[in-house]
Design a protein around this motif. Structure first.
Motif, PDB file in Angstrom:
ATOM      1  N   ALA A 178     -33.114 -42.390 -45.482  1.00 16.32           N
ATOM      2  CA  ALA A 178     -34.028 -43.049 -46.494  1.00 16.32           C
ATOM      3  C   ALA A 178     -33.325 -43.790 -47.706  1.00 16.32           C
ATOM      4  O   ALA A 178     -34.146 -44.823 -48.148  1.00 16.32           O
ATOM      5  N   HIS A 179     -32.061 -43.468 -47.722  1.00 20.55           N
ATOM      6  CA  HIS A 179     -31.255 -44.243 -48.969  1.00 20.55           C
ATOM      7  C   HIS A 179     -30.745 -45.187 -47.953  1.00 20.55           C
ATOM      8  O   HIS A 179     -29.724 -46.067 -48.634  1.00 20.55           O
ATOM      9  N   ILE A 180     -30.310 -45.150 -46.647  1.00 23.93           N
ATOM     10  CA  ILE A 180     -29.693 -46.222 -45.764  1.00 23.93           C
ATOM     11  C   ILE A 180     -30.383 -47.297 -45.701  1.00 23.93           C
ATOM     12  O   ILE A 180     -30.290 -48.430 -45.534  1.00 23.93           O
ATOM     13  N   GLY A 227     -36.067 -48.359 -48.011  1.00 21.81           N
ATOM     14  CA  GLY A 227     -35.975 -47.009 -48.657  1.00 21.81           C
ATOM     15  C   GLY A 227     -36.045 -46.621 -50.028  1.00 21.81           C
ATOM     16  O   GLY A 227     -36.177 -47.701 -50.908  1.00 21.81           O
ATOM     17  N   CYS A 228     -35.717 -45.709 -50.569  1.00 16.32           N
ATOM     18  CA  CYS A 228     -35.517 -45.278 -51.785  1.00 16.32           C
ATOM     19  C   CYS A 228     -34.708 -46.172 -52.850  1.00 16.32           C
ATOM     20  O   CYS A 228     -33.509 -46.499 -52.368  1.00 16.32           O
ATOM     21  N   PRO A 229     -35.227 -46.700 -53.978  1.00 14.79           N
ATOM     22  CA  PRO A 229     -34.469 -47.413 -54.790  1.00 14.79           C
ATOM     23  C   PRO A 229     -33.641 -47.070 -55.884  1.00 14.79           C
ATOM     24  O   PRO A 229     -33.068 -47.638 -56.652  1.00 14.79           O
ATOM     25  N   CYS A 230     -33.493 -45.759 -55.693  1.00 17.51           N
ATOM     26  CA  CYS A 230     -32.730 -44.948 -56.699  1.00 17.51           C
ATOM     27  C   CYS A 230     -31.157 -45.467 -56.982  1.00 17.51           C
ATOM     28  O   CYS A 230     -30.688 -45.053 -58.051  1.00 17.51           O
ATOM     29  N   GLY A 231     -30.586 -45.669 -55.846  1.00 16.36           N
ATOM     30  CA  GLY A 231     -29.202 -46.269 -55.778  1.00 16.36           C
ATOM     31  C   GLY A 231     -28.230 -45.326 -55.392  1.00 16.36           C
ATOM     32  O   GLY A 231     -27.158 -45.612 -55.190  1.00 16.36           O
TER      33      GLY A 231
END
Ligand SMILES: [Zn+2]
Length: 103
Positions: free
Chosen positions: A53-55, A59-63
């Protein structure tokens, strides 16, 4: 995360996992270790899902940027550091393990 938040989060997660463990033992023929391995396998798939989800550019924008090798080593270290009896710590040479942060 403050220590208080961390303690409360740890306690809540531990309670949820213990309930899952007890449920698995009661409703399956898994041995205690097999039930724990099942839990660890579930954690591994959760890591994969969160990392993906972070790749994903959408996906997630939290960094947070996953580092598969270091992240999985960190997860393994967390299990070992908390599972081992103090007098057996040298067997696992925990001092030689890489420092772990939130990345
Ligand atoms: Zn995120």
């Amino acid at each position: 995360m403050s220590p208080t938040d961390s303690d409360a989060t740890f306690a809540a997660m531990r309670a949820a996992l213990m309930a899952s463990y007890a449920g698995a033992l009661a409703t399956s023929r898994l041995s205690p270790l097999e039930a724990l391995e099942c839990m660890a396998a579930a954690l591994g798939t959760i890591y994969r899902e969160v990392a993906d989800a972070h790749i994903d550019p959408q996906g997630c924008p939290c960094g947070w940027q996953p580092n598969e090798l270091l992240d999985i080593v960190a997860l393994e270290q967390s299990i070992a550091a908390n599972a081992v009896k103090d007098e057996d710590a040298t067997l696992f040479d925990l001092r030689s393990m890489l420092p772990v942060g939130h990345g």
